[in-house]
Design a protein around this motif. Structure first.
Motif, mmCIF file in Angstrom:
data_model
loop_
_atom_site.group_PDB
_atom_site.id
_atom_site.type_symbol
_atom_site.label_atom_id
_atom_site.label_comp_id
_atom_site.label_asym_id
_atom_site.label_seq_id
_atom_site.Cartn_x
_atom_site.Cartn_y
_atom_site.Cartn_z
ATOM 1 N N HIS A 127 1.114 -0.699 -0.224
ATOM 2 C CA HIS A 127 0.231 0.363 -0.178
ATOM 3 C C HIS A 127 1.026 1.004 0.047
ATOM 4 C CE1 HIS A 127 -3.378 2.613 1.815
ATOM 5 N NE2 HIS A 127 -2.717 3.134 1.851
ATOM 6 N N GLU A 128 1.932 1.225 1.121
ATOM 7 C CA GLU A 128 2.745 2.264 0.946
ATOM 8 C C GLU A 128 3.380 2.753 -0.334
ATOM 9 O OE1 GLU A 128 2.531 5.095 3.103
ATOM 10 O OE2 GLU A 128 1.107 3.443 4.508
ATOM 11 N N HIS A 131 1.004 4.183 -2.717
ATOM 12 C CA HIS A 131 1.161 5.915 -3.263
ATOM 13 C C HIS A 131 2.336 6.668 -4.083
ATOM 14 C CE1 HIS A 131 -2.369 6.616 -0.431
ATOM 15 N NE2 HIS A 131 -0.738 5.560 1.027
ATOM 16 N N PHE A 185 -3.545 11.541 3.352
ATOM 17 C CA PHE A 185 -3.909 10.957 1.596
ATOM 18 C C PHE A 185 -5.367 11.515 1.383
ATOM 19 C CE2 PHE A 185 0.584 9.046 1.177
ATOM 20 C CZ PHE A 185 0.120 9.794 0.425
ATOM 21 N N GLU A 190 -6.410 6.938 -0.828
ATOM 22 C CA GLU A 190 -6.460 5.648 -0.424
ATOM 23 C C GLU A 190 -6.305 4.274 -1.003
ATOM 24 O OE1 GLU A 190 -4.785 5.165 2.523
ATOM 25 O OE2 GLU A 190 -3.809 7.336 2.887
ATOM 26 N N GLU A 228 -0.968 8.331 8.976
ATOM 27 C CA GLU A 228 -1.551 7.802 7.536
ATOM 28 C C GLU A 228 -2.376 6.107 7.220
ATOM 29 O OE1 GLU A 228 -0.965 7.033 4.432
ATOM 30 O OE2 GLU A 228 -0.894 5.217 3.295
HETATM 31 ZN ZN LIG Z 1 -1.988 5.468 2.737
#
Ligand SMILES: [Zn+2]
Length: 269
Positions: A127-128, A131, A185, A190, A228
């Motif tokens: 996920h990170e 981004h 975000f 997301e 986050e």
């Molecule tokens: Zn995120």
């Protein structure tokens, strides 16, 4: 600190002169990006260096190796293989992690108490990294510059910091990235990071079903820590629903990757 304003203004002017790019995110969402990939890299590099100076690094070799192992597998499936990503485990109770342009991943030891096992940790790291792949930091810093939020945060942040001995241009850049990092975000970003992250983890051989257990654990861990991961958008319930819908799509990627997995990344005792 008025001394900082002209720098940020010149930074903005440079970005505008070099062209404000309206582009599409990986899921076809419109994005306004003011900064070049090189500028984003510089911001990521200086922000991460600053974070390493200011925050305590974990001395736990077992946990550090484990986090590195999971991160390596995720970054090894990325489309553009440049220099290897830098992975740092910070010693903090925060249930959080982040990734920055320029190839930096930060994980807090608190996350390891919530993300159970390598597949759940891979959900967060996927996920990170997503981004970063989807230019969300650029979008955030661009928005901050355009709305002037960057200026206000810069003023506040620099109020207590002596900048006289630093390279002013670089600290302005670093600050920009931190501003982008501080601002949570949005919902669309997301969801996008969830979708791309799920694909990344499956390609790297991590079980995509673990993404559901991870967000259930996050939900149980409660809100309040870290900008986050525990931001409220999308709500964990909605996020889990979306991830469930995407399972069938990524399962073939997961199965196809299994033969190539050399290290299962167990934390061990
Ligand atoms: Zn995120």
């Amino acid at each position: 600190m008025n001394s900082m304003k002209p720098l940020l203004l010149s930074l903005l002017t440079t970005a505008l002169l070099s062209g404000c790019v309206t582009t599409e995110s990986p899921t076809g969402r419109g994005q306004t990006l003011l900064f070049s990939a090189e500028q984003m890299q510089q911001m990521g590099d200086s922000s991460f260096a600053e974070m390493k100076r200011q925050q305590k690094l974990s001395k736990d070799k077992r946990q550090t190796d484990y986090v590195n192992c999971v991160a390596r597998r995720i970054t090894s499936v990325l489309p553009n293989q440049g220099q290897p990503w830098e992975v740092v485990l910070f010693d903090s109770e925060q249930v959080n992690a982040f990734a920055l342009p320029g190839g930096h991943i930060g994980v807090y030891t608190g996350l390891l108490k919530v993300a159970e096992g390598p597949d759940q940790l891979a959900t967060v790291l996927g996920h990170e990294v997503a981004h970063v792949l989807a230019n969300h930091g650029n979008e955030q810093v661009s928005r901050a510059q355009l709305t002037g939020v960057g200026m206000q945060i810069a003023d506040a942040a620099l109020g207590g910091v002596g900048v006289a001995n630093k390279d002013l241009y670089m600290s302005a850049l670093g600050l920009g990235a931190q501003v982008g990092f501080i601002l949570p975000f949005g919902r669309a970003q997301e969801s996008e990071a969830d979708a791309i992250g799920l694909e990344l983890m499956a390609k790297a051989g991590f079980d995509p079903a673990a993404s559901i257990a991870l967000w259930q654990n996050m939900d149980k861990a409660g809100g309040g820590q870290g900008v986050e991961l525990l931001s409220t958008h999308p709500s964990h319930g909605h996020r889990i629903e979306e991830l469930q819908k995407r399972q069938a799509q990524v399962l073939p990627l997961y199965h196809a990757s299994q033969a190539g997995v050399k290290n299962r990344c167990q934390l061990g005792k």
